[in-house]
Design a protein around this motif. Structure first.
Motif, PDB file in Angstrom:
ATOM      1  N   THR A 129       0.814  -1.212   0.000  1.00  0.00           N
ATOM      2  CA  THR A 129       0.000   0.000   0.000  1.00  0.00           C
ATOM      3  C   THR A 129       0.850   1.266   0.000  1.00  0.00           C
ATOM      4  N   GLU A 130       1.985   1.202   0.678  1.00  0.00           N
ATOM      5  CA  GLU A 130       2.839   2.384   0.749  1.00  0.00           C
ATOM      6  C   GLU A 130       3.363   2.756  -0.646  1.00  0.00           C
ATOM      7  N   MET A 131       3.843   1.749  -1.363  1.00  0.00           N
ATOM      8  CA  MET A 131       4.326   1.966  -2.729  1.00  0.00           C
ATOM      9  C   MET A 131       3.189   2.481  -3.617  1.00  0.00           C
ATOM     10  N   CYS A 132       2.002   1.892  -3.446  1.00  0.00           N
ATOM     11  CA  CYS A 132       0.831   2.303  -4.233  1.00  0.00           C
ATOM     12  C   CYS A 132       0.538   3.784  -3.995  1.00  0.00           C
ATOM     13  N   GLU A 133       0.569   4.195  -2.736  1.00  0.00           N
ATOM     14  CA  GLU A 133       0.263   5.594  -2.431  1.00  0.00           C
ATOM     15  C   GLU A 133       1.309   6.548  -2.986  1.00  0.00           C
ATOM     16  N   GLU A 136      -8.264  10.085 -12.489  1.00  0.00           N
ATOM     17  CA  GLU A 136      -7.881  10.267 -11.074  1.00  0.00           C
ATOM     18  C   GLU A 136      -7.512   8.878 -10.552  1.00  0.00           C
ATOM     19  N   PRO A 137      -6.278   8.713  -9.990  1.00  0.00           N
ATOM     20  CA  PRO A 137      -5.919   7.405  -9.434  1.00  0.00           C
ATOM     21  C   PRO A 137      -6.928   6.923  -8.375  1.00  0.00           C
ATOM     22  N   GLU A 138      -7.145   5.607  -8.349  1.00  0.00           N
ATOM     23  CA  GLU A 138      -8.057   4.989  -7.376  1.00  0.00           C
ATOM     24  C   GLU A 138      -7.410   4.963  -5.990  1.00  0.00           C
ATOM     25  N   ALA A 139      -8.244   4.853  -4.963  1.00  0.00           N
ATOM     26  CA  ALA A 139      -7.692   4.685  -3.618  1.00  0.00           C
ATOM     27  C   ALA A 139      -6.957   3.354  -3.531  1.00  0.00           C
ATOM     28  N   CYS A 140      -5.805   3.314  -2.823  1.00  0.00           N
ATOM     29  CA  CYS A 140      -5.054   2.071  -2.661  1.00  0.00           C
ATOM     30  C   CYS A 140      -5.770   1.176  -1.659  1.00  0.00           C
ATOM     31  N   ALA A 141      -5.871  -0.115  -1.980  1.00  0.00           N
ATOM     32  CA  ALA A 141      -6.633  -1.028  -1.114  1.00  0.00           C
ATOM     33  C   ALA A 141      -5.948  -1.222   0.227  1.00  0.00           C
TER      34      ALA A 141
END
Ligand code: GLU
Length: 272
Positions: A226-230, A267-272
């Motif tokens: 998730t950190e990388m995704c954000e 717009e990027p999606e929220a990270c799961a």
């Protein structure tokens, strides 16, 4: 330990043992960021000698820079459609930016940041063939697509009567189309526009121009990071807001006469 020199199975063991498989710091002076891209898709991901060009390449460079990786520390890895999940699951790449649509079934194996671009599935035909006008006219036709792509999956569901041949790469499909071995090629409109605009095919190939799916291009990463995704989502937002996204789209797809469709920039999606 040099992650690049050990096999996939060993990398999986290293992961299970809690050894970092991240290219940025594995304790052995190995600080390459391994990025999976396509090598044969003009305008998206293209390798010519030591030159890498395309929208995916520019998106990856921008993200890498925001993650603190200078361009000369990026290692480009070829990521054919059917191998993308495995490359991420085994740690052979840190991220994939390769016309990679975000789907629920892929999300069972890998994570996604983004989307950074919205494309649509379309058809490429020979300019002298006006018999194919969309998915409805594909019955009995010889159609080419690529193993492990959403393009092959979607057309199998929508047109059961089509004679589908699946190759490993889209450039192989283009050769088959030009030689007459198949009647059409199906994948994203972005990819098709890039082939149609290549000098050697001038006047020979045409994109039908009736997109029949929505392909949300994500940045593939390890599942659960998730950190990388954000961090990647933040980089994508910056790329859009500082004008670099527009420039990259124009420079890479504009030459093929391609203009981004509805929903762009996304717009990027929220990270799961
Ligand atoms: N965007 C589609 C997919 O991810 C088709 C393009 C490709 O195979 O890279 O499957």
């Amino acid at each position: 330990m040099n992650i690049r020199r050990i096999g996939a199975a060993t990398a999986a063991v290293a992961l299970a043992l809690g050894v970092s498989a991240c290219g940025s710091d594995d304790g052995g002076g190995e600080d390459q960021l391994k990025v999976g891209i396509k090598f044969d898709q003009p305008g998206l991901g293209l390798k010519e000698g030591n030159d890498y060009t395309g929208l995916d390449v520019d998106v990856a460079r921008y993200i890498a820079d925001k993650l603190g990786t200078p361009e000369d520390e990026i290692e480009w890895v070829q990521a054919p459609s059917a191998q993308r999940e495995t490359l991420l699951e085994t740690g052979q790449v840190d991220m994939i930016v390769a016309t990679y649509s975000i789907t629920d079934s892929r999300k069972e194996k890998v994570g996604f940041a983004g989307p950074y671009f919205i494309a649509g599935q379309d058809l490429l035909v020979r300019s002298d063939d006006d018999s194919i006008t969309g998915p409805d006219s594909l019955d009995g036709k010889r159609l080419c697509s690529v193993t492990g792509s959403t393009s092959a999956q979607t057309v199998k569901e929508q047109v059961p009567g089509v004679n589908l041949q699946e190759f490993g790469t889209y450039s192989e499909c283009v050769s088959a189309l030009v030689s007459g071995a198949v009647d059409a090629l199906t994948t994203d409109d972005t990819i098709l526009a890039g082939y149609a605009a290549q000098d050697q095919y001038q006047g020979q190939l045409e994109v039908v121009g009736e997109p029949f799916s929505e392909e949300r291009y994500g940045v593939g990463i390890a599942k659960g990071d998730t950190e990388m995704c954000e961090q990647i989502n933040e980089a994508i937002r910056e790329m859009i807001s500082d004008g670099s996204w527009d420039t990259a789209v124009e420079e890479n797809l504009g030459a093929a006469g391609f203009t981004p469709g509805e929903g762009n920039p996304p717009e990027p999606e929220a990270c799961a």
